[in-house]
Motif scaffolding. Structure first.
Motif, short mmCIF file in Angstrom:
data_model
loop_
_atom_site.label_atom_id
_atom_site.label_comp_id
_atom_site.label_asym_id
_atom_site.label_seq_id
_atom_site.Cartn_x
_atom_site.Cartn_y
_atom_site.Cartn_z
N ALA A 110 27.20 -7.80 12.50
CA ALA A 110 25.83 -8.33 12.51
C ALA A 110 24.91 -7.37 13.24
CB ALA A 110 25.79 -9.71 13.17
N HIS A 111 24.06 -6.69 12.49
CA HIS A 111 23.07 -5.82 13.12
C HIS A 111 22.11 -6.66 13.96
CE1 HIS A 111 24.01 -2.00 11.19
NE2 HIS A 111 24.23 -2.68 10.07
N GLN A 112 21.75 -6.11 15.09
CA GLN A 112 20.83 -6.80 15.99
C GLN A 112 19.41 -6.57 15.51
OE1 GLN A 112 22.41 -8.61 19.00
NE2 GLN A 112 23.70 -8.36 17.19
N THR A 141 12.29 -9.43 10.78
CA THR A 141 12.55 -8.19 10.06
C THR A 141 13.68 -8.30 9.04
OG1 THR A 141 14.15 -7.35 11.69
CG2 THR A 141 11.81 -6.86 12.06
N PHE A 142 14.51 -9.36 9.10
CA PHE A 142 15.60 -9.35 8.12
C PHE A 142 15.24 -10.13 6.86
CE2 PHE A 142 17.06 -13.43 9.67
CZ PHE A 142 17.25 -13.33 11.04
N THR A 143 15.90 -9.75 5.77
CA THR A 143 15.57 -10.27 4.45
C THR A 143 16.37 -11.53 4.14
OG1 THR A 143 17.32 -9.03 3.32
CG2 THR A 143 15.21 -7.89 3.67
N SER A 144 15.96 -12.19 3.07
CA SER A 144 16.69 -13.38 2.62
C SER A 144 18.13 -13.02 2.27
CB SER A 144 15.99 -13.99 1.40
OG SER A 144 14.69 -14.40 1.73
N ASP A 145 18.32 -11.87 1.63
CA ASP A 145 19.67 -11.44 1.25
C ASP A 145 20.54 -11.19 2.48
OD1 ASP A 145 19.12 -11.65 -1.43
OD2 ASP A 145 18.75 -9.49 -1.73
N GLN A 146 19.97 -10.59 3.50
CA GLN A 146 20.74 -10.35 4.73
C GLN A 146 21.18 -11.66 5.37
OE1 GLN A 146 17.79 -7.86 6.70
NE2 GLN A 146 19.22 -6.13 6.67
N PHE A 147 20.27 -12.61 5.43
CA PHE A 147 20.59 -13.90 6.03
C PHE A 147 21.65 -14.62 5.19
CE2 PHE A 147 19.83 -18.46 6.83
CZ PHE A 147 20.04 -18.47 8.20
N ALA A 148 21.47 -14.62 3.88
CA ALA A 148 22.41 -15.30 2.99
C ALA A 148 23.81 -14.66 3.09
CB ALA A 148 21.92 -15.24 1.56
N ARG A 199 17.37 -10.95 19.07
CA ARG A 199 17.83 -10.12 17.96
C ARG A 199 19.25 -10.47 17.51
NH1 ARG A 199 17.97 -4.39 18.41
NH2 ARG A 199 18.97 -4.67 20.41
N ASP A 200 19.78 -11.62 17.93
CA ASP A 200 21.17 -11.95 17.59
C ASP A 200 21.28 -13.05 16.53
OD1 ASP A 200 24.02 -11.45 18.30
OD2 ASP A 200 23.98 -13.58 18.81
N ALA A 201 20.18 -13.38 15.85
CA ALA A 201 20.20 -14.54 14.95
C ALA A 201 21.16 -14.38 13.78
CB ALA A 201 18.79 -14.82 14.42
N LEU A 202 21.33 -13.16 13.25
CA LEU A 202 22.23 -12.99 12.12
C LEU A 202 23.66 -13.37 12.48
CD1 LEU A 202 21.06 -9.64 10.47
CD2 LEU A 202 20.84 -11.95 9.53
N SER A 203 24.01 -13.22 13.73
CA SER A 203 25.34 -13.60 14.19
C SER A 203 25.40 -15.04 14.66
CB SER A 203 25.78 -12.68 15.33
OG SER A 203 27.00 -13.14 15.90
N SER A 204 24.45 -15.43 15.51
CA SER A 204 24.57 -16.71 16.19
C SER A 204 24.19 -17.92 15.33
CB SER A 204 23.74 -16.71 17.47
OG SER A 204 22.39 -16.45 17.20
N VAL A 205 23.27 -17.76 14.39
CA VAL A 205 22.86 -18.90 13.58
C VAL A 205 24.01 -19.43 12.72
CG1 VAL A 205 21.33 -19.69 11.73
CG2 VAL A 205 20.40 -18.36 13.64
N PRO A 206 24.73 -18.59 11.95
CA PRO A 206 25.89 -19.11 11.22
C PRO A 206 26.95 -19.70 12.14
CG PRO A 206 25.25 -16.98 10.35
CD PRO A 206 24.48 -17.17 11.62
N LYS A 207 27.11 -19.13 13.32
CA LYS A 207 28.12 -19.64 14.24
C LYS A 207 27.73 -21.02 14.78
CE LYS A 207 30.19 -15.26 15.66
NZ LYS A 207 29.50 -14.38 14.70
N GLY A 208 26.42 -21.30 14.81
CA GLY A 208 26.00 -22.66 15.17
C GLY A 208 26.54 -23.67 14.16
N GLY A 209 26.51 -23.30 12.88
CA GLY A 209 27.08 -24.15 11.85
C GLY A 209 28.59 -24.28 11.99
N ILE A 210 29.25 -23.19 12.35
CA ILE A 210 30.70 -23.23 12.56
C ILE A 210 31.05 -24.20 13.67
CG2 ILE A 210 32.64 -21.87 13.47
CD1 ILE A 210 31.56 -19.50 11.84
N GLU A 211 30.30 -24.16 14.76
CA GLU A 211 30.57 -25.08 15.86
C GLU A 211 30.33 -26.53 15.45
OE1 GLU A 211 29.09 -24.14 19.72
OE2 GLU A 211 29.69 -22.03 19.58
N ALA A 212 29.33 -26.77 14.61
CA ALA A 212 29.09 -28.13 14.10
C ALA A 212 30.28 -28.60 13.27
CB ALA A 212 27.81 -28.17 13.28
#
Length: 256
Positions: free
Chosen positions: A98-100, A105-112, A154-167
């Motif tokens: 996960a790039h910081q 600045t990140f795109t829909s494709d990067q987030f997806a 700058r850590d959203a690409l990593s931490s946001v999906p992990k929030g779902g994992i914890e749920a």
């Protein structure tokens, strides 16, 4: 747990060649576990890890399936069951680099991309393995991030999906406890090795930032992947038989 009982136990570890995943595989192998593990692109490293597992008295099966794809997830789990006969522990230690980057600045494709290869992949892993964990009253452990307690910019690409994992971990703990299934998460802090090496190499965490982080860690140093693996293996073990639905950060106190 007796040696005989341990040798009957089977673990599936995703991201086996990563800093944390490798430590988990070797620690469990030393206890006599037979292990099916996945890797991304490091085929040489996977083969070496397989030999190390066998040298410790375990047995290994490995491949590089796309676990976010239902058919490939089902296929790999089926191979583990066919080879070893059962499944007692599942450890999710896989995830794309996960790039910081700032959210702006990140795109829909990067987030997806990150949602697919972290959150969707974890769901498919849970879906495919849960029937087997019910049979064994087994455990599910996810490697998450301490960033869900102390968010670094700058850590959203990593931490946001992990929030779902914890749920999802919480959902499994609440809904599957009646079958004896336990589910927990471990949150690494900033590590010296593993992903920490990649963050330094790409410049996402330059030396000045790294030094600033160390100054904020009460223990005064960065962590090691094997230290995270030790906590994962504790949660897998019978010593944690009454622990479920928990998230334990291994971060030297950085999240305080």
């Amino acid at each position: 747990m007796s040696d005989v009982a341990a040798k009957r136990r089977i673990a599936l570890v995703t991201g086996g060649t990563g800093g944390v995943g490798r430590g988990v595989c070797l620690r469990l192998a030393a206890q006599g576990y037979r292990i099916g593990f996945t890797y991304n692109s490091n085929k040489t490293g996977a083969a070496e890890l397989g030999k190390e597992i066998e040298a410790l008295g375990g047995a290994a099966l490995f491949d590089n399936p796309d676990i976010s794809d239902p058919e490939q997830a089902d296929g790999f789990v089926a191979r583990v069951i066919e080879e070893f006969g059962r499944l007692d522990a599942v450890v999710n230690a896989a995830g794309p680099y996960a790039h910081q980057r700032f959210i702006s600045t990140f795109t829909s494709d990067q987030f997806a991309h990150h949602v697919r290869y972290e959150l969707v992949a974890f769901f498919e892993l849970v879906r495919a393995t849960l029937p087997h964990l019910r049979e064994s009253s087994g455990s599910l452990t996810a490697v998450s991030s301490m960033a869900l307690r102390r968010y670094p910019a700058r850590d959203a690409l990593s931490s946001v999906p992990k929030g779902g994992i914890e749920a999802l971990i919480h959902a499994v703990a609440v809904e599957e406890g009646r079958f004896g299934v336990r589910a927990n998460a471990v949150g690494p802090g900033v590590l010296e090795d593993g992903m920490g090496v990649n963050l330094a190499a790409t410049g996402d965490v330059p030396p000045k930032m790294r030094d600033a982080v160390i100054r904020q860690v009460p223990l005064g140093r960065l962590g090691l992947g094997d230290e995270v693996a030790a906590m994962v293996c504790f949660l897998v073990s019978d010593e944690a038989a009454y622990v479920t639905g928990q998230k334990i950060d291994v971060d030297g106190g950085y999240g305080l």
